[in-house]
Design a protein around this motif. Structure first.
Motif, short mmCIF file in Angstrom:
data_model
loop_
_atom_site.label_atom_id
_atom_site.label_comp_id
_atom_site.label_asym_id
_atom_site.label_seq_id
_atom_site.Cartn_x
_atom_site.Cartn_y
_atom_site.Cartn_z
N VAL A 4 45.56 40.45 30.76
CA VAL A 4 44.98 41.93 31.68
C VAL A 4 44.39 40.20 32.47
O VAL A 4 43.19 39.85 32.20
N ALA A 5 45.08 40.53 33.59
CA ALA A 5 44.47 39.06 34.03
C ALA A 5 43.98 39.43 36.18
O ALA A 5 44.18 40.88 36.07
N GLN A 6 42.47 39.68 36.12
CA GLN A 6 42.43 39.81 37.54
C GLN A 6 41.94 38.75 38.22
O GLN A 6 41.19 37.84 38.25
N GLU A 40 45.09 43.44 39.87
CA GLU A 40 44.65 43.16 38.57
C GLU A 40 46.77 42.80 38.24
O GLU A 40 46.93 43.52 38.56
N VAL A 41 46.60 42.19 37.09
CA VAL A 41 48.05 42.11 36.32
C VAL A 41 48.26 42.48 34.98
O VAL A 41 47.16 42.28 34.11
N ARG A 42 48.61 43.55 34.46
CA ARG A 42 48.86 43.74 33.42
C ARG A 42 50.08 43.10 32.92
O ARG A 42 51.16 44.14 33.40
N TYR A 43 50.48 41.95 32.93
CA TYR A 43 51.24 41.69 31.30
C TYR A 43 52.05 42.78 30.02
O TYR A 43 51.10 42.70 29.89
N ARG A 52 39.37 33.55 39.14
CA ARG A 52 40.52 34.71 38.11
C ARG A 52 39.72 34.85 36.34
O ARG A 52 38.58 34.26 36.17
N TRP A 53 39.39 36.68 36.36
CA TRP A 53 39.14 36.51 34.67
C TRP A 53 40.24 37.20 34.10
O TRP A 53 41.91 37.10 34.36
N GLN A 54 40.10 36.59 32.24
CA GLN A 54 41.57 37.25 31.39
C GLN A 54 41.42 37.69 30.48
O GLN A 54 39.95 37.52 30.22
N ASP A 55 40.99 39.21 30.56
CA ASP A 55 40.96 40.19 29.17
C ASP A 55 39.66 40.22 29.40
O ASP A 55 38.76 40.39 28.36
N GLY A 56 38.86 40.38 30.85
CA GLY A 56 38.22 40.49 30.81
C GLY A 56 36.64 39.78 30.92
O GLY A 56 35.13 39.99 31.19
N THR A 57 36.90 38.29 30.63
CA THR A 57 36.39 36.91 30.31
C THR A 57 36.32 35.86 31.37
O THR A 57 37.45 36.23 32.08
#
Length: 392
Positions: free
Chosen positions: A254-256, A246-249, A268-273
């Motif tokens: 937030v990217a996972q 998980e990467v928190r800019y 990849r997920w971005q902001d839970g989506t």
């Protein structure tokens, strides 16, 4: 709490007008928000600044690399299919990532994706060489970070939607220095278009061939950015099996990335989506015959990056990607994480990514997602990774 976007984007366009979504619950623990921004999740070893574990010469890895037989694509390491493309330059297009601009189109065809901070959100560089995209967007604006990032690819053609006067001057200077060749929308007004199902400024699209065809023949092809393993070649002994990251800019994004063994890549997920690419026809209209496809790359390369304020925009962060000392590098490939460092003494040289023993990290051939966070990076726990995969 969500973080509000600024009143303008510094690129001569309309403001984002959105807020960065909150992350909600995740399966990773909070970092402390200080230092190198690399944290840990329950049950995992802490991801610390690895540094070099030896002095003097690098320790050779037991698995000595053997070059892949035959010519390969410079930005993917995959076997070269069409020799006629080898002399063309790389093409980089700035793509928006905010919620109102997603899903994007054409990014799954890129050889390399690079995510960088802009204000309270992020943007992508979609970098093409081995293939193009018949529809690509939403195309967004340039920033001060761009010239040095793009110089990793020799002198790539650069497509974007504009910028403020200060950034345009920086890009012009970068072009004079051989870092890029700019072909933005107002230079090629007939080769970019507005789609009908999005609102400005998130509705500007193009095609890779449009920009490539307008580029001068004098531009050079990119050199390889990374080294790649041969089929069946073992990972280095220090590689650790991990389910995801998980990467928190700083700013809120937030990217996972979760290892999807069935797909053979990092989803990849971005902001839970789930982060998906939606197909469009060459005229920009949606293509309902092709299902949206989640962005899933063979490699994820996290380069912990320092940001400063841009001289061309008072509220815009600028990524410092030319740095002799560099920083922490975490490479995710084939379901494993390799700890190391990156450095880049000058813009004329690409990023150099080495493991803890000082050996170049070799990737899995295929698409690579490069992350420049400047914030917390957390190794994911297995249960949360499985939850994301199960519920996407």
């Amino acid at each position: 709490m969500a973080t509000s976007a600024p009143t303008g984007d510094g690129g001569g366009e309309s403001p984002e007008g959105t807020t960065a979504p909150t992350n909600g619950g995740t399966g990773a623990t909070e970092g402390d928000g200080t230092g190198d921004g690399v944290g840990e999740a329950p049950g995992d070893d802490p991801v610390t600044d690895p540094g070099s574990t030896e002095t003097g010469d690098p320790v050779p890895d037991p698995a000595t690399p053997t070059p892949t037989p035959g010519p390969t694509e410079p930005l993917t390491g995959e076997p070269l299919v069409d020799p006629s493309i080898m002399n063309r330059p790389a093409l980089a297009v700035k793509i928006g990532t905010s919620s109102v601009g997603r899903p994007q189109t054409g990014i799954n065809q890129a050889d390399v994706l690079i995510e960088v901070r802009v204000e309270t959100i992020t943007r992508l560089f979609a970098v093409f060489h081995s293939q193009g995209a018949i529809s690509l967007g939403p195309v967004r604006s340039a920033r001060s970070s761009d010239a040095d990032i793009l110089a990793n690819f020799s002198q790539p053609v650069y497509g974007h939607s504009g910028a403020n006067p200060g950034v345009l001057r920086e890009l012009s200077q970068g072009q004079s220095a051989g870092k890029l060749y700019e072909l933005r929308w107002d230079v090629l007004p007939n080769d970019y278009w507005r789609i009908a199902d999005r609102v400005p400024p998130w509705n500007l699209y193009t095609a890779a061939s449009n920009i490539w065809d307008a580029a001068p023949s004098s531009l050079s092809a990119p050199d390889p950015l990374f080294e790649y393993r041969r089929e069946g070649e073992a990972l280095p002994s220090g590689a650790e099996s991990v389910p995801g990251v998980e990467v928190r800019y700083l700013g809120g994004t937030v990217a996972q990335f979760v290892w999807d063994a069935e797909a053979g890549g990092w989803a990849r997920w971005q902001d839970g989506t789930p982060h998906v690419d939606m197909a469009r026809h060459s005229n920009g209209t949606p293509n309902p015959d092709v299902d949206p496809e989640q962005v899933t790359t063979a490699n994820v390369v996290v380069l912990q990056t320092r940001y400063t304020g841009s001289a061309a925009c008072s509220y815009c962060p600028e990524a410092i990607t030319v740095d002799l000392d560099g920083g922490v590098a975490l490479v995710f490939t084939d379901g494993h994480m390799i700890r190391g460092r990156w450095s880049r003494p000058s813009a004329s040289q690409p990023w150099q990514v080495t493991d803890n023993n000082g050996n170049p990290v070799r990737l899995t051939p295929g698409q690579t997602f490069i992350v420049l966070p400047g914030g917390d990076v957390l190794v994911m726990v297995q249960d949360f990774a499985e939850h994301l995969l199960r519920n996407r």
